[in-house]
Design a protein around this motif. Structure first.
Motif, PDB file in Angstrom:
ATOM      1  N   GLY A 106       0.782  -1.226   0.000  1.00 44.61           N
ATOM      2  CA  GLY A 106       0.000   0.000   0.000  1.00 44.61           C
ATOM      3  C   GLY A 106       0.812   1.273   0.000  1.00 44.61           C
ATOM      4  O   GLY A 106       0.239   2.377   0.134  1.00 44.61           O
ATOM      5  N   CYS A 107       2.131   1.191  -0.164  1.00 40.90           N
ATOM      6  CA  CYS A 107       2.952   2.405  -0.189  1.00 40.90           C
ATOM      7  C   CYS A 107       2.625   3.232  -1.431  1.00 40.90           C
ATOM      8  O   CYS A 107       2.533   2.698  -2.546  1.00 40.90           O
ATOM      9  N   GLU A 108       2.466   4.546  -1.227  1.00 35.47           N
ATOM     10  CA  GLU A 108       2.169   5.411  -2.357  1.00 35.47           C
ATOM     11  C   GLU A 108       3.413   5.652  -3.200  1.00 35.47           C
ATOM     12  O   GLU A 108       4.538   5.685  -2.695  1.00 35.47           O
ATOM     13  N   LEU A 109       3.183   5.810  -4.520  1.00 39.28           N
ATOM     14  CA  LEU A 109       4.288   6.088  -5.433  1.00 39.28           C
ATOM     15  C   LEU A 109       4.703   7.544  -5.302  1.00 39.28           C
ATOM     16  O   LEU A 109       3.904   8.411  -4.924  1.00 39.28           O
ATOM     17  N   SER A 110       5.961   7.808  -5.641  1.00 41.88           N
ATOM     18  CA  SER A 110       6.445   9.178  -5.543  1.00 41.88           C
ATOM     19  C   SER A 110       7.566   9.376  -6.537  1.00 41.88           C
ATOM     20  O   SER A 110       8.196   8.425  -6.994  1.00 41.88           O
ATOM     21  N   LEU A 151       3.737  -8.485 -16.108  1.00 43.30           N
ATOM     22  CA  LEU A 151       3.739  -7.627 -14.923  1.00 43.30           C
ATOM     23  C   LEU A 151       4.912  -7.983 -14.014  1.00 43.30           C
ATOM     24  O   LEU A 151       5.298  -9.148 -13.895  1.00 43.30           O
ATOM     25  N   GLU A 152       5.458  -6.984 -13.351  1.00 43.54           N
ATOM     26  CA  GLU A 152       6.494  -7.206 -12.351  1.00 43.54           C
ATOM     27  C   GLU A 152       6.623  -5.961 -11.480  1.00 43.54           C
ATOM     28  O   GLU A 152       5.875  -4.987 -11.655  1.00 43.54           O
ATOM     29  N   GLU A 153       7.566  -5.998 -10.562  1.00 39.32           N
ATOM     30  CA  GLU A 153       7.833  -4.839  -9.696  1.00 39.32           C
ATOM     31  C   GLU A 153       9.185  -4.247 -10.058  1.00 39.32           C
ATOM     32  O   GLU A 153      10.094  -4.953 -10.495  1.00 39.32           O
ATOM     33  N   ASP A 154       9.316  -2.943  -9.855  1.00 33.32           N
ATOM     34  CA  ASP A 154      10.577  -2.265 -10.156  1.00 33.32           C
ATOM     35  C   ASP A 154      11.559  -2.459  -9.008  1.00 33.32           C
ATOM     36  O   ASP A 154      11.180  -2.776  -7.871  1.00 33.32           O
ATOM     37  N   ALA A 155      12.821  -2.263  -9.328  1.00 34.71           N
ATOM     38  CA  ALA A 155      13.876  -2.299  -8.309  1.00 34.71           C
ATOM     39  C   ALA A 155      13.997  -0.929  -7.650  1.00 34.71           C
ATOM     40  O   ALA A 155      13.347   0.046  -8.056  1.00 34.71           O
ATOM     41  N   ALA A 156      14.827  -0.852  -6.623  1.00 34.15           N
ATOM     42  CA  ALA A 156      15.127   0.439  -6.002  1.00 34.15           C
ATOM     43  C   ALA A 156      16.035   1.248  -6.924  1.00 34.15           C
ATOM     44  O   ALA A 156      16.433   0.794  -8.000  1.00 34.15           O
ATOM     45  N   LYS A 157      16.367   2.449  -6.504  1.00 36.92           N
ATOM     46  CA  LYS A 157      17.192   3.344  -7.320  1.00 36.92           C
ATOM     47  C   LYS A 157      18.572   3.490  -6.695  1.00 36.92           C
ATOM     48  O   LYS A 157      18.710   3.906  -5.544  1.00 36.92           O
ATOM     49  N   TYR A 167      15.056   3.385  -1.651  1.00 38.11           N
ATOM     50  CA  TYR A 167      14.087   2.294  -1.793  1.00 38.11           C
ATOM     51  C   TYR A 167      12.665   2.781  -2.070  1.00 38.11           C
ATOM     52  O   TYR A 167      11.743   1.968  -2.106  1.00 38.11           O
ATOM     53  N   ASN A 168      12.484   4.082  -2.275  1.00 39.82           N
ATOM     54  CA  ASN A 168      11.142   4.576  -2.605  1.00 39.82           C
ATOM     55  C   ASN A 168      10.600   3.898  -3.864  1.00 39.82           C
ATOM     56  O   ASN A 168       9.402   3.618  -3.968  1.00 39.82           O
ATOM     57  N   ARG A 169      11.478   3.655  -4.845  1.00 38.58           N
ATOM     58  CA  ARG A 169      11.009   3.125  -6.129  1.00 38.58           C
ATOM     59  C   ARG A 169      10.760   1.623  -6.098  1.00 38.58           C
ATOM     60  O   ARG A 169       9.992   1.098  -6.918  1.00 38.58           O
ATOM     61  N   CYS A 170      11.385   0.900  -5.179  1.00 42.33           N
ATOM     62  CA  CYS A 170      11.249  -0.556  -5.195  1.00 42.33           C
ATOM     63  C   CYS A 170       9.784  -0.939  -4.963  1.00 42.33           C
ATOM     64  O   CYS A 170       9.105  -0.403  -4.106  1.00 42.33           O
ATOM     65  N   GLY A 171       9.300  -1.842  -5.806  1.00 43.32           N
ATOM     66  CA  GLY A 171       7.906  -2.267  -5.723  1.00 43.32           C
ATOM     67  C   GLY A 171       6.967  -1.495  -6.625  1.00 43.32           C
ATOM     68  O   GLY A 171       5.773  -1.819  -6.689  1.00 43.32           O
ATOM     69  N   PRO A 196      14.489  10.430   0.062  1.00 40.68           N
ATOM     70  CA  PRO A 196      14.684   8.983  -0.083  1.00 40.68           C
ATOM     71  C   PRO A 196      14.162   8.183   1.103  1.00 40.68           C
ATOM     72  O   PRO A 196      14.158   8.645   2.244  1.00 40.68           O
ATOM     73  N   ASN A 197      13.693   6.975   0.778  1.00 37.52           N
ATOM     74  CA  ASN A 197      13.373   5.944   1.778  1.00 37.52           C
ATOM     75  C   ASN A 197      12.258   6.334   2.746  1.00 37.52           C
ATOM     76  O   ASN A 197      12.272   5.931   3.913  1.00 37.52           O
ATOM     77  N   ILE A 198      11.281   7.099   2.247  1.00 34.22           N
ATOM     78  CA  ILE A 198      10.130   7.419   3.105  1.00 34.22           C
ATOM     79  C   ILE A 198       8.874   6.681   2.660  1.00 34.22           C
ATOM     80  O   ILE A 198       7.886   6.655   3.397  1.00 34.22           O
ATOM     81  N   HIS A 199       8.892   6.080   1.464  1.00 32.71           N
ATOM     82  CA  HIS A 199       7.739   5.320   0.974  1.00 32.71           C
ATOM     83  C   HIS A 199       8.102   3.839   0.959  1.00 32.71           C
ATOM     84  O   HIS A 199       8.260   3.217  -0.093  1.00 32.71           O
ATOM     85  N   THR A 200       8.263   3.278   2.125  1.00 30.20           N
ATOM     86  CA  THR A 200       8.630   1.867   2.254  1.00 30.20           C
ATOM     87  C   THR A 200       7.802   1.233   3.359  1.00 30.20           C
ATOM     88  O   THR A 200       7.240   1.915   4.222  1.00 30.20           O
ATOM     89  N   CYS A 201       7.757  -0.112   3.322  1.00 30.03           N
ATOM     90  CA  CYS A 201       7.026  -0.861   4.346  1.00 30.03           C
ATOM     91  C   CYS A 201       7.625  -2.266   4.406  1.00 30.03           C
ATOM     92  O   CYS A 201       8.462  -2.630   3.570  1.00 30.03           O
ATOM     93  N   PRO A 202       7.217  -3.092   5.361  1.00 31.10           N
ATOM     94  CA  PRO A 202       7.765  -4.459   5.449  1.00 31.10           C
ATOM     95  C   PRO A 202       7.588  -5.283   4.176  1.00 31.10           C
ATOM     96  O   PRO A 202       8.434  -6.124   3.871  1.00 31.10           O
TER      97      PRO A 202
END
Length: 475
Positions: free
Chosen positions: A25-29, A116-122, A142-146, A34-40
């Motif tokens: 459920g992390c919002e895209l940005s 479909l897939e998920e993106d990596a981090a930056k 890690y904002n971009r991962c997922g 950096p690293n504020i849109h992350t979760c377990p």
């Protein structure tokens, strides 16, 4: 060196314009700290379970429909294992042997698959210009991962760097008009890998391919592919082997450098994602996706060309920019006597005046006004030169074209004697040009038409001026 044919296939990664990530459920940005849109879940912490983003599935189905792909009623997610700093889980959730879309075609290029897939981090590489604690470092955001990704994989149908550029352009405008991605290459929303090989002319056997990784502009894609074709051609010509590897193209230096040997599927140790059930696409989901797919750029261009008689190039220029095509069709629907071809010729004139990136619908020139102006020219009430002046005034002040014509005295010169006298003065002022025209040199007539148009301030009809000059000099 001639004698070799390039063979090119593309793998295009498209970030989907959803609100949240692919499996959490992390919002895209973009551009956030950096690293504020992350979760377990997106960080892969033990016990965290992924959940498929339904909107991402909708977008993938729309892309498949737009490309004419077969939509799989049942597809699977797999774990693609690799150990890079940009992969917090040590694997990427992707689709392997049962993707959501198979086959299709766009612009004459066959589509192999869409998955479909998920993106990596930056990864952010900090060099001499920005040292961290006094040494060169690479850091990870890690904002971009997922972030939800769709990967569009073509068949090796492209035969030049220019064709690759053209295909990617068509795909980009198609995805933009679908509304599934903002496809901003400078922000990484659209990234392209190119698989390049060469083979002897006439051969059907594919050569050893290399992969150019993560090219994020059309210009770099074209330059990188061209450089790799040249490199492989020189190698083969010298009797050396092309190695299968992943390459990086540096647009600043034009150099190609090896990143790693090219991985095969077994290198990633794919296995089914144990935390996700198979993805089922229902008839209701298909119907909803069909309803969201608009008329696509290639189809619209073909309609303009086939039904309206517009040239292929002009039809493409209009259809590939939705705002231009919408404005053109709104003007075409207005009452006006100009045909679609004549009207389409005025769109570039308008774009030149309002700016190449501007939306004409937001300008002061209403579609009805442009149709009216084109009609005045078609009826020869206003010369083409005068109409260009009117258009500039419409851009500046808006209003009705006919009102501007009457106010500024720009209607076509209809006094036959006055126009004939202007033609006679132009002929008398340039006897050399007149002699050339009389002798059959058609190019010289421009030297006589120009003075007449200047004297009449563009109000004379160019065709009538030409007729009168030829009539005078054929006596």
């Amino acid at each position: 060196m001639s004698g070799y044919e390039p063979v090119i296939g593309l793998e295009i990664h498209v970030q989907l314009k959803t609100r949240t990530k692919m499996f959490c459920g992390c919002e895209l940005s973009f551009g956030d700290p950096p690293n504020i849109h992350t979760c377990p879940v997106c960080l892969g912490l033990p016990g965290a379970l992924p959940v498929i983003n339904a909107r991402a599935v909708d977008f993938a189905v729309q892309i498949g429909l737009a490309l004419g792909s077969e939509i799989a009623p049942r597809s699977l997610f797999h774990r693609k294992n690799y150990f890079y700093p940009d992969s917090p889980k040590g694997y990427q959730i992707s689709q392997y042997d049962v993707p959501i879309c198979l086959g299709g075609e766009l612009g004459g290029v066959r589509i192999h698959r869409v998955h479909l897939e998920e993106d990596a981090a930056k990864l952010v590489h900090v060099g001499d210009s920005g040292r961290i604690h006094g040494s060169d470092r690479s850091v990870v955001d890690y904002n971009r991962c997922g972030t939800p990704l769709v990967e569009v994989v073509t068949e090796p149908d492209l035969r030049s760097a220019e064709q690759a550029h053209e295909f990617l352009t068509l795909l980009r405008v198609t995805l933009r008009q679908l509304g599934v991605s903002d496809v901003n290459m400078d922000e990484g929303s659209l990234r392209c890998d190119a698989n390049v090989s060469i083979r002897p002319d006439g051969s059907e056997t594919l050569g050893t391919k290399t992969e150019l990784k993560n090219m994020n502009s059309f210009r770099f894609l074209e330059r990188g592919v061209r450089a790799e074709i040249e490199r492989q051609t020189k190698l083969v010509g010298a009797g050396e082997a092309v190695l299968q590897e992943t390459l990086h193209y540096d647009p600043a230096s034009g150099r190609l450098t090896s990143l790693r040997s090219k991985e095969e599927a077994h290198d990633y140790r794919y296995f089914p994602e144990p935390d996700l059930v198979p993805l089922l696409v229902t008839e209701e989901m298909l119907a909803a996706a069909h309803a969201e797919v608009p008329e696509l750029p290639a189809t619209r261009a073909q309609r303009f060309e086939r039904e309206l008689g517009i040239s292929a190039g002009r039809a493409r220029d209009l259809a590939f920019r939705k705002e231009l095509a919408d404005y053109f069709e709104a003007a075409l629907a207005a009452d006006g006597e100009a045909g679609p071809v004549e009207l389409s010729n005025w769109i570039p004139q308008l774009v030149e005046r309002i700016g190449s990136d501007a939306d004409p619908a937001e300008s002061r020139v209403a579609p009805q006004a442009l149709a009216s102006l084109a009609g005045l020219v078609a009826r020869k009430q206003v010369s083409r030169d005068a109409a260009r002046d009117v258009l500039s005034k419409l851009v500046a002040e808006g209003g009705d074209p006919m009102a501007i014509v009457e106010r500024d005295g720009l209607s076509t010169l209809d006094d036959g004697d006055e126009l004939a006298a202007a033609v006679d003065r132009a002929i008398a002022a340039d006897p050399d040009a007149a002699a050339k025209v009389a002798g059959g040199n058609t190019k010289a007539i421009g030297a006589l038409i120009g003075p007449v148009m200047r004297e009449t301030k563009g109000r004379a009809d160019g065709g009538e001026v030409t007729r009168l000059i030829r009539e005078r000099l054929s006596r």
